[in-house]
Design a protein around this motif. Structure first.
Motif, PDB file in Angstrom:
ATOM      1  N   TRP A 138      53.680  56.886  26.318  1.00 37.93           N
ATOM      2  CA  TRP A 138      53.769  56.484  24.906  1.00 37.93           C
ATOM      3  C   TRP A 138      53.554  54.974  24.764  1.00 37.93           C
ATOM      4  CZ3 TRP A 138      56.910  53.215  22.117  1.00 37.93           C
ATOM      5  CH2 TRP A 138      56.882  53.348  20.730  1.00 37.93           C
ATOM      6  N   MET A 139      54.173  54.192  25.645  1.00 40.15           N
ATOM      7  CA  MET A 139      54.000  52.744  25.612  1.00 40.15           C
ATOM      8  C   MET A 139      52.550  52.365  25.905  1.00 40.15           C
ATOM      9  SD  MET A 139      57.515  51.671  27.596  1.00 40.15           S
ATOM     10  CE  MET A 139      57.053  49.950  27.703  1.00 40.15           C
ATOM     11  N   TRP A 140      51.928  53.062  26.841  1.00 43.91           N
ATOM     12  CA  TRP A 140      50.529  52.796  27.197  1.00 43.91           C
ATOM     13  C   TRP A 140      49.614  53.055  25.999  1.00 43.91           C
ATOM     14  CZ3 TRP A 140      48.283  51.184  31.867  1.00 43.91           C
ATOM     15  CH2 TRP A 140      46.900  51.334  31.957  1.00 43.91           C
ATOM     16  N   ASP A 141      49.826  54.198  25.349  1.00 48.35           N
ATOM     17  CA  ASP A 141      48.979  54.544  24.206  1.00 48.35           C
ATOM     18  C   ASP A 141      49.146  53.546  23.064  1.00 48.35           C
ATOM     19  OD1 ASP A 141      48.046  56.710  25.605  1.00 48.35           O
ATOM     20  OD2 ASP A 141      49.470  58.122  24.706  1.00 48.35           O
ATOM     21  N   HIS A 142      50.398  53.137  22.800  1.00 49.11           N
ATOM     22  CA  HIS A 142      50.609  52.197  21.713  1.00 49.11           C
ATOM     23  C   HIS A 142      50.121  50.797  22.076  1.00 49.11           C
ATOM     24  CE1 HIS A 142      52.990  55.443  20.032  1.00 49.11           C
ATOM     25  NE2 HIS A 142      53.108  54.755  18.908  1.00 49.11           N
ATOM     26  N   ALA A 143      50.142  50.464  23.360  1.00 46.54           N
ATOM     27  CA  ALA A 143      49.554  49.190  23.783  1.00 46.54           C
ATOM     28  C   ALA A 143      48.057  49.214  23.552  1.00 46.54           C
ATOM     29  CB  ALA A 143      49.876  48.914  25.243  1.00 46.54           C
ATOM     30  N   ASN A 144      47.406  50.349  23.811  1.00 42.67           N
ATOM     31  CA  ASN A 144      45.978  50.493  23.537  1.00 42.67           C
ATOM     32  C   ASN A 144      45.699  50.317  22.043  1.00 42.67           C
ATOM     33  OD1 ASN A 144      44.955  50.865  26.108  1.00 42.67           O
ATOM     34  ND2 ASN A 144      45.251  53.087  26.075  1.00 42.67           N
ATOM     35  N   SER A 145      46.541  50.928  21.217  1.00 42.13           N
ATOM     36  CA  SER A 145      46.337  50.816  19.776  1.00 42.13           C
ATOM     37  C   SER A 145      46.501  49.372  19.316  1.00 42.13           C
ATOM     38  CB  SER A 145      47.339  51.715  19.042  1.00 42.13           C
ATOM     39  OG  SER A 145      47.189  53.065  19.437  1.00 42.13           O
ATOM     40  N   PHE A 146      47.476  48.669  19.882  1.00 46.80           N
ATOM     41  CA  PHE A 146      47.706  47.277  19.502  1.00 46.80           C
ATOM     42  C   PHE A 146      46.532  46.395  19.932  1.00 46.80           C
ATOM     43  CE2 PHE A 146      49.384  43.052  20.600  1.00 46.80           C
ATOM     44  CZ  PHE A 146      49.825  42.660  19.339  1.00 46.80           C
ATOM     45  N   LEU A 147      46.035  46.601  21.157  1.00 44.31           N
ATOM     46  CA  LEU A 147      44.900  45.797  21.627  1.00 44.31           C
ATOM     47  C   LEU A 147      43.656  46.074  20.791  1.00 44.31           C
ATOM     48  CD1 LEU A 147      45.357  46.067  25.503  1.00 44.31           C
ATOM     49  CD2 LEU A 147      45.819  44.093  24.053  1.00 44.31           C
ATOM     50  N   THR A 148      43.458  47.325  20.408  1.00 54.21           N
ATOM     51  CA  THR A 148      42.308  47.653  19.560  1.00 54.21           C
ATOM     52  C   THR A 148      42.451  47.001  18.196  1.00 54.21           C
ATOM     53  OG1 THR A 148      42.083  49.767  20.709  1.00 54.21           O
ATOM     54  CG2 THR A 148      40.976  49.550  18.590  1.00 54.21           C
ATOM     55  N   GLY A 182      40.017  45.288  22.588  1.00 60.67           N
ATOM     56  CA  GLY A 182      39.572  46.488  23.289  1.00 60.67           C
ATOM     57  C   GLY A 182      40.736  47.380  23.673  1.00 60.67           C
ATOM     58  N   SER A 183      40.440  48.331  24.541  1.00 59.74           N
ATOM     59  CA  SER A 183      41.445  49.321  24.930  1.00 59.74           C
ATOM     60  C   SER A 183      41.329  49.600  26.413  1.00 59.74           C
ATOM     61  CB  SER A 183      41.234  50.619  24.134  1.00 59.74           C
ATOM     62  OG  SER A 183      42.025  51.658  24.651  1.00 59.74           O
ATOM     63  N   PHE A 184      42.463  49.901  27.030  1.00 57.00           N
ATOM     64  CA  PHE A 184      42.431  50.274  28.435  1.00 57.00           C
ATOM     65  C   PHE A 184      41.566  51.514  28.655  1.00 57.00           C
ATOM     66  CE2 PHE A 184      46.819  48.262  28.597  1.00 57.00           C
ATOM     67  CZ  PHE A 184      46.328  47.083  29.128  1.00 57.00           C
ATOM     68  N   SER A 185      41.654  52.451  27.720  1.00 57.93           N
ATOM     69  CA  SER A 185      40.902  53.695  27.870  1.00 57.93           C
ATOM     70  C   SER A 185      39.402  53.457  27.776  1.00 57.93           C
ATOM     71  CB  SER A 185      41.345  54.706  26.806  1.00 57.93           C
ATOM     72  OG  SER A 185      41.118  54.178  25.507  1.00 57.93           O
ATOM     73  N   GLU A 200      48.084  57.004  34.347  1.00 57.66           N
ATOM     74  CA  GLU A 200      48.336  57.902  35.471  1.00 57.66           C
ATOM     75  C   GLU A 200      49.849  58.004  35.674  1.00 57.66           C
ATOM     76  OE1 GLU A 200      46.292  59.725  37.134  1.00 57.66           O
ATOM     77  OE2 GLU A 200      44.469  58.959  36.174  1.00 57.66           O
ATOM     78  N   PRO A 201      50.395  59.201  35.607  1.00 61.97           N
ATOM     79  CA  PRO A 201      51.841  59.350  35.788  1.00 61.97           C
ATOM     80  C   PRO A 201      52.299  58.818  37.141  1.00 61.97           C
ATOM     81  CG  PRO A 201      50.865  61.381  34.954  1.00 61.97           C
ATOM     82  CD  PRO A 201      49.728  60.489  35.340  1.00 61.97           C
ATOM     83  N   GLY A 254      57.771  64.267  33.269  1.00 61.25           N
ATOM     84  CA  GLY A 254      59.166  64.081  32.906  1.00 61.25           C
ATOM     85  C   GLY A 254      59.335  63.028  31.834  1.00 61.25           C
ATOM     86  N   HIS A 255      60.583  62.750  31.512  1.00 62.89           N
ATOM     87  CA  HIS A 255      60.878  61.865  30.392  1.00 62.89           C
ATOM     88  C   HIS A 255      60.446  60.427  30.662  1.00 62.89           C
ATOM     89  CE1 HIS A 255      62.976  65.120  28.448  1.00 62.89           C
ATOM     90  NE2 HIS A 255      63.755  65.285  29.512  1.00 62.89           N
ATOM     91  N   VAL A 256      60.577  59.961  31.894  1.00 64.44           N
ATOM     92  CA  VAL A 256      60.169  58.586  32.196  1.00 64.44           C
ATOM     93  C   VAL A 256      58.664  58.424  32.018  1.00 64.44           C
ATOM     94  CG1 VAL A 256      60.005  56.846  34.008  1.00 64.44           C
ATOM     95  CG2 VAL A 256      62.117  58.162  33.728  1.00 64.44           C
ATOM     96  N   ASN A 257      57.894  59.350  32.556  1.00 60.36           N
ATOM     97  CA  ASN A 257      56.439  59.262  32.415  1.00 60.36           C
ATOM     98  C   ASN A 257      55.999  59.472  30.969  1.00 60.36           C
ATOM     99  OD1 ASN A 257      55.184  58.650  34.984  1.00 60.36           O
ATOM    100  ND2 ASN A 257      56.021  60.591  35.705  1.00 60.36           N
ATOM    101  N   PHE A 258      56.718  60.310  30.232  1.00 59.01           N
ATOM    102  CA  PHE A 258      56.396  60.466  28.806  1.00 59.01           C
ATOM    103  C   PHE A 258      56.593  59.142  28.066  1.00 59.01           C
ATOM    104  CE2 PHE A 258      57.415  65.264  28.914  1.00 59.01           C
ATOM    105  CZ  PHE A 258      56.083  65.549  29.193  1.00 59.01           C
ATOM    106  N   ALA A 259      57.694  58.445  28.382  1.00 64.00           N
ATOM    107  CA  ALA A 259      57.951  57.160  27.732  1.00 64.00           C
ATOM    108  C   ALA A 259      56.893  56.123  28.111  1.00 64.00           C
ATOM    109  CB  ALA A 259      59.344  56.659  28.102  1.00 64.00           C
ATOM    110  N   LEU A 260      56.532  56.082  29.396  1.00 60.55           N
ATOM    111  CA  LEU A 260      55.505  55.122  29.836  1.00 60.55           C
ATOM    112  C   LEU A 260      54.146  55.441  29.219  1.00 60.55           C
ATOM    113  CD1 LEU A 260      56.440  54.803  33.615  1.00 60.55           C
ATOM    114  CD2 LEU A 260      56.859  53.134  31.792  1.00 60.55           C
TER     115      LEU A 260
END
Length: 305
Positions: free
Chosen positions: A139-149, A154-157, A164-165, A131-137
């Protein structure tokens, strides 16, 4: 005002139609259900009126008392959250510029123009796993990974931690969110009506005498808004306690409220006497709440005198 006996024809013409309508489509069906609550199921669709209290005694078994208690708890939590959210919203509308006030009120009333079933399905689209809430979270997770890299942390991934939704649907939390979503306008409107009648000179006097904004809020605004708070609590709590659609669509097996049990007694179980008894226990609880509200209003009027 002219006495009604001087225009008896006009009085009865305006009085009889709604009275007959209430008798035919409200009091008569309600009286039948009340009579069924003292009946006994004698066949698939047959009910014998034996005037027994067995259905009420069954409704007081621990299983159903637990469901009643859970319904009361969820209605209380929902009403409390609506009060916490609705009070600042009502204050914001009251102190908004006159041109904005009507638009803000329109936003509060707008959900009433849409069917509750449609609004609930829309909420499912927001809260579900994809759903929309998990999509937003996500997106934030992915961009946080990009910022940390980017900054070399490093990256969470890379650590094996993928997003995890969140499971926000088919549980008690989803039911409370849905009930707040439905009940919030019922809280905001009485609060707005009470705060709109507030004499703002009291607030100015409190601030001029040295009280801060927080003390003014608790010592001046809240006491003067108590009638609106009490009305909002009653208007929100009673429909929430008898809510059926929201827990049925958003809740899981452990999220059923008493209205869902009543629905099953009338439909799948086909046990109308027991369902009628449960319905009237819920109605008695509603009458008790209204009586408490009336007693509070009477005490407030005596205190004002």
């Amino acid at each position: 005002m002219e006495h009604w006996r001087k225009s008896a024809g006009a009085f009865w013409a305006g009085f009889l139609p709604p009275t007959l309508w209430l008798l035919a489509f409200f009091f008569v069906p309600l009286s039948l259900i009340w009579a069924f609550s003292f009946g006994e199921k004698s066949g698939i669709i047959d009910i014998d009126l034996v005037w027994t209290f067995e259905n009420y005694a069954r409704a007081l078994e621990p299983l159903y008392l637990g469901i009643f208690a859970k319904s009361l708890w969820m209605a209380t939590i929902t009403t409390f959250i609506c009060l916490l959210v609705g009070f600042p919203v009502a204050i914001g509308i009251v102190f908004a510029p006159p041109k904005m006030r009507m638009w803000l009120l329109l936003l509060v009333i707008l959900p009433f123009w849409t069917n509750l079933l449609i609004r609930t399905y829309a909420l499912i689209a927001v809260l579900r796993t994809r759903g929309h809430v998990n999509f937003a979270l996500e997106w934030m997770w992915d961009h946080a990974n990009s910022f940390l890299t980017l900054i070399g942390l490093g990256s969470f991934s890379l650590l094996g931690e993928r997003f995890e939704p969140l499971e926000m649907l088919y549980n008690n939390t989803a039911v409370v969110i849905g009930l707040v979503y439905v009940g919030l306008p019922f809280m905001v409107l009485p609060l707005y009506a009470a705060l709109d009648r507030l004499d703002r000179s009291y607030i100015e006097a409190s601030l001029d005498l040295g009280a801060g904004h927080i003390r003014t809020f608790w010592s001046v605004v809240v006491p003067l808004a108590l009638p609106g708070i009490a009305s909002g609590i009653v208007i929100t709590f009673i429909p929430t306690l008898g809510s059926f659609l929201t827990p049925d669509l958003l809740g899981g097996p452990d999220s059923q409220m008493i209205a869902n049990v009543i629905e099953r007694q009338f439909k799948s179980a086909n046990h109308w006497p027991f369902g009628s008894a449960l319905s009237f226990i819920l109605m008695y609880a509603t009458f008790f709440g209204l009586a408490v509200r009336a007693l509070m209003s009477r005490n407030e009027e005596r205190g004002a005198r």
